[in-house]
Write an enzyme that holds these catalytic residues in place. Sequence first.
Site, PDB file in Angstrom:
ATOM      1  CG  ASP A  81     -11.182  -4.562  19.029  1.00  0.00           C
ATOM      2  OD1 ASP A  81     -10.017  -4.966  18.836  1.00  0.00           O
ATOM      3  OD2 ASP A  81     -11.766  -4.689  20.121  1.00  0.00           O
ATOM      4  CD  GLU A 143      -6.634  -6.026  23.054  1.00  0.00           C
ATOM      5  OE1 GLU A 143      -5.865  -6.214  24.009  1.00  0.00           O
ATOM      6  OE2 GLU A 143      -7.296  -4.949  22.926  1.00  0.00           O
TER       7      GLU A 143
END
Length: 376
Positions: A81, A143
């Site tokens: 991400d 994350e």
Amino acid sequence: MIRNRLEERILEEFLELTAIDSVSYHERQMADRLTQKLEELGFAVEEDDAGSHYGGNAGNLYGFLKGQLPGKPILLSAHMDTVQPGIGKKAVVKEDGRIESAGETVLGSDDVSGIIEILEGIRSVKEAGLPHRDIEVLFPIGEEMHIRGSAVFDFSRIQAKEAYVLDMSGAIGSAALQAPSLLTFEIQVIGKAAHAGFEPEKGIHAIYVMSEIIRRLKLGHINEETVMNVGQIEGGTTTNIVPASCVCRGEVRSYNHEEALQVLSLIEQTAQETAQKFGAGVQVDTMVQMETYRIEKTDSVVQRFASACSNLRIPCELRRTFGGSDNNNFVKNGIHGIVLSCDMYQVHSKEEYTFLSDMVNGAKLVAKLITDEVFS
């Protein structure tokens, strides 16, 4: 600018992956493309249901590749991400090999640089026909949302006891052996509304009470081990009403977990005492997002990294970081991991950039880590 096929391939893959929209909890397209790439490299790939925990559209990707060298697998990891603004990313390639954002979004080198170096390191080893260790990869979601993707991963699936997480700013050759605990807090002050022109004294000014709470807190460095920040504050509805509510959000980071918990307790105490003084109500919510760890320089995972840097004539720097990563969850689950710089700079900003030549070195470093038997 392009000097060989390796650089050309890395640049092509970097441009391909950074063009994919993959903001936190919307990693579907990235997960699908990385699944294809891992399967092309011979990995058995599985995706879990991590996204369902957060309303996301993809899960963590786990892959296993059987090797020829003895010893337990080595785990390589980089997250899928990006932060916002991350929709419609466009990379600009300079003549000197610097790659930067066009300026409207982040570049996405956090963490595509890490993903590229893992993929190309493995690809190069396989193409050269070199024997390698068993390899596990984990590409988590979420994350950037306080490592929530890896927080729900089933670590019983991991065989490795050593991990390299490619997710840190700086030049290739740097590694963080220590990272902090990260705890978040939210303070809500409940005051009393009143007309700001006719009878302000009948109200309890929630924003004012909150400002007094924040004034009493020690922001920034509390000491060398611990920092505190208030990053958001919101309250009120319009200018002619004494605000009845105000909320602030912040965080505490510390290399000492117990000290971080004590700071949270002090925040709650300060909020309660201040609110009581003004006759306001208050609610404090706290959460431990990640826990501190420290890997010793004598640990085999560090020694392997230092040896690989030496063999490639890359300066090795061992340090600690005040940033968190999925490695906090790895260490929490019994895996000795360190976080490697993967050539990304000014991350989480529209000025983010990386260098093609350094990504090449990062890929070579990954190749060395999975083929070197010295510390098996």
